[in-house]
Design a protein around this motif. Structure first.
Motif, PDB file in Angstrom:
ATOM      1  N   VAL A 264     -22.188 -51.734 -29.481  1.00  0.00           N
ATOM      2  CA  VAL A 264     -22.045 -52.332 -28.145  1.00  0.00           C
ATOM      3  C   VAL A 264     -21.491 -51.303 -27.167  1.00  0.00           C
ATOM      4  O   VAL A 264     -21.972 -51.176 -26.043  1.00  0.00           O
ATOM      5  CB  VAL A 264     -21.141 -53.585 -28.187  1.00  0.00           C
ATOM      6  CG1 VAL A 264     -20.862 -54.102 -26.784  1.00  0.00           C
ATOM      7  CG2 VAL A 264     -21.793 -54.685 -29.017  1.00  0.00           C
ATOM      8  N   ASN A 269     -27.315 -52.741 -27.517  1.00  0.00           N
ATOM      9  CA  ASN A 269     -27.133 -54.176 -27.739  1.00  0.00           C
ATOM     10  C   ASN A 269     -28.118 -54.765 -28.743  1.00  0.00           C
ATOM     11  O   ASN A 269     -27.749 -55.603 -29.562  1.00  0.00           O
ATOM     12  CB  ASN A 269     -27.248 -54.924 -26.409  1.00  0.00           C
ATOM     13  CG  ASN A 269     -26.024 -54.697 -25.558  1.00  0.00           C
ATOM     14  OD1 ASN A 269     -24.968 -54.336 -26.067  1.00  0.00           O
ATOM     15  ND2 ASN A 269     -26.168 -54.889 -24.253  1.00  0.00           N
ATOM     16  N   ALA A 297     -21.993 -58.043 -25.298  1.00  0.00           N
ATOM     17  CA  ALA A 297     -23.408 -57.697 -25.419  1.00  0.00           C
ATOM     18  C   ALA A 297     -24.275 -58.768 -24.764  1.00  0.00           C
ATOM     19  O   ALA A 297     -25.410 -58.506 -24.396  1.00  0.00           O
ATOM     20  CB  ALA A 297     -23.780 -57.535 -26.888  1.00  0.00           C
ATOM     21  N   CYS A 298     -23.740 -59.950 -24.626  1.00  0.00           N
ATOM     22  CA  CYS A 298     -24.499 -61.031 -23.993  1.00  0.00           C
ATOM     23  C   CYS A 298     -24.449 -60.932 -22.476  1.00  0.00           C
ATOM     24  O   CYS A 298     -25.263 -61.532 -21.788  1.00  0.00           O
ATOM     25  CB  CYS A 298     -23.953 -62.393 -24.423  1.00  0.00           C
ATOM     26  SG  CYS A 298     -23.937 -62.627 -26.190  1.00  0.00           S
TER      27      CYS A 298
END
Length: 534
Positions: A264, A269, A297-298
């Motif tokens: 990350v 990602n 990462a979202c």
DNA sequence: ATCTTGTTTC
């Protein structure tokens, strides 16, 4: 999952040990509501009067982010002796409530309780994370005064703290001053080297410990893994994985979390999610650390779908109450544009830390809700929460977006005089933007000239932008010159300058700029953005 | 009772 703890019938009570186990059994009993039911039972049956039980409840509540509830149990403990303080302060220090743990210590100190060897590691941990160099060193002095310097628990914490300060020399000195090294002390030093990019030193320490007949354990390998994962060296990570497997250690949740975290941080990602799936196929379940690692990462994927899935998992497992998980969730929703979700999470956080406040302030600042950001800043000052450099980046960003020139300047000043925080490049960029927006271009330029460090492209960019808005060709030329040096491949700055010439009616200069842009074969890239539907 | 591995905001 999501089960209430089994509450025994009041006629047949369980043993103290069984209750301890019940509270500790976080996998099943982590849910706050379940813990509360158990707590109620312990109160009505009088079992809560046992110090061991109360101590476990304190830890339980802190892990659920309910520091105030933990405090109530702590205050209700029959004998408020040193061991109770150790539990309360330790639980806070382990769960990110660093300021709280130091405040508690000070309170304890004022009540006349002596410094105890069991308290020291928690104080060092808090100092390490708040980067309180001076306080940490003061504790170290008291350690020497109290002759605690051969306590392995304290030594490993000292090594860890100095490594995190980037003061490897001091870490090594503490390590060397200790005559005999056990596994934990070795691990602390190895971790220090690994995290400061000194892999050779770390590996040679492994040889040293083996010569002494000390076998590296899973923590040793994970320390190496984490260090290498963060440098982005995927080959080295594989090598370590092989080595640890050869020595009979299977990667655990911590190993996988390190790998995911490294990916990350190196903007991989997709690979991070792959690693996460791989972890699941090995039958390992994500915990609070795994989740906090994966949530950022979202946000960069502009894909809130994964984030919502993780949020759902957190709710079901009770991890949603964990302090770190909570702020990562808040940030994720904020970045994805779900401001009301972020606000709900913020409101639901009973014990807010600097990170909680900062995340919410960035959310407001980035969405143009400057009033709200200012409101939070005032709240932070009132509650005595620690303000750090990110707090000021957030509030200055808010001020510059809203054109709050006077307030911004006042805060920039108090950041240095009152809070002793040295301004960084991002603070200067905000200030140049803020002052420039108000049309005080010369003043902005003077600020840049007075900077103690080299201005970066954001600082010059802010000046150039202000010059365009206020039609100052002369300063624009200076800013554009610096920008051209800092990022020669970017045609945007040249175009900006040429539009400025055009507005000023200096058509010859426009022709000159366009020629130059053409000659350098600059291309204008089409900007694009996308959002995935949920 | 305290320690070493992984974790959130730029």
């Amino acid at each position: 999952m999501n089960k209430f703890p089994v509450i025994p019938c009041s006629f047949r009570l369980l043993s103290i040990g069984s209750y301890v186990e019940l509270i500790e059994n976080k996998g099943r009993d982590r849910l706050l509501s379940g813990g509360r039911v158990l707590h109620a039972h312990l109160v009505t049956s009088g079992i809560v009067r046992w110090t061991r039980i109360a101590a476990k409840l304190v830890t339980f509540y802190v892990e659920c982010g309910k520091v105030a509830d933990a405090r109530k149990v702590f205050d209700g403990m029959p004998k408020r002796d040193i061991s109770g303080c150790v539990v309360m302060i330790g639980a806070c220090a382990r769960n990110g409530y660093y300021q709280e743990s130091l405040d508690l210590f000070k309170e304890m100190n004022n009540e006349g309780l002596k410094l105890d060897a069991f308290i020291v590691p928690s104080l060092l941990k808090a100092s390490r994370n708040l980067l309180y160099h001076e306080f940490g060193k003061m504790v170290h002095c008291r350690v020497l005064k109290c002759s605690f310097e051969s306590d392995a628990f304290i030594v490993s914490s000292l090594i860890d703290m100095y490594s995190n300060f980037g003061e490897l020399g001091n870490a090594k000195k503490v390590f060397d001053d200790l005559g005999e090294h056990d596994l934990v002390v070795f691990n602390a030093m190895i971790s220090g080297y690994a995290n400061n990019r000194q892999s050779d030193e770390a590996l040679s320490l492994i040889k040293d410990m083996k010569l002494l007949g000390i076998k590296p354990d899973i923590i040793t390998w994970n320390a190496l893994l984490s260090g290498f994962a963060h440098t982005g060296n995927e080959e080295q990570v594989s090598e370590i994985l092989e080595m640890m497997c050869l020595e009979g250690h299977k990667p655990d949740v911590v190993s996988w979390t390190s790998i995911i975290s490294g990916l990350v941080h190196n903007f991989q990602n997709g690979k991070a999610f792959d690693a996460f799936k791989q972890m699941l196929t090995h039958g390992l379940y994500p915990n609070s650390a795994t989740i906090t690692t994966l949530l950022p990462a979202c946000t960069t994927l502009a894909n809130v779908k994964h984030g919502k899935e993780i949020h759902g998992y957190s709710v079901v497992t009770g991890l949603e109450d964990h302090g770190f998980v909570r702020s990562a969730l808040l940030d994720m929703y904020g970045k994805c544009g779900f401001i009301s979700e972020a606000m709900i999470l913020f409101r639901k956080t009973p014990k807010k830390t600097t990170v909680t406040f900062n995340s919410m302030m960035f959310c407001y600042a980035n969405h143009g809700l400057s009033d709200k950001a200012v409101e939070l800043f005032n709240q932070m000052e009132d509650t005595g929460e620690k303000l750090d450099h990110l707090t000021f980046t957030a509030i200055l960003t808010a001020c510059s977006h809203a054109g709050l020139t006077d307030l911004g300047q006042k805060l920039f000043h108090s950041m240095q005089s009152k809070y002793r925080i040295n301004p960084r490049l991002e603070h200067y960029a905000c200030m140049v933007d803020l002052i420039g927006r108000a049309g005080k271009l010369v003043e902005a330029y003077e600020m840049i000239k007075a900077m103690q460090m080299e201005p970066d492209l954001f600082v010059w960019g802010a000046l150039l932008g202000a010059c365009r808005n206020h039609g100052n060709v002369e300063l624009a030329r200076i800013a554009a010159k610096h920008l051209a040096e800092l990022e020669p491949e970017n045609s945007g700055n040249g175009l900006l300058l040429s539009s400025l010439y055009a507005n000023a009616g200096s058509w010859e200069s426009v022709v000159g700029m366009k020629k130059m842009i053409k000659k350098k074969k600059f291309r204008r890239f089409l900007a694009s953005s996308w959002v995935e539907t949920v």
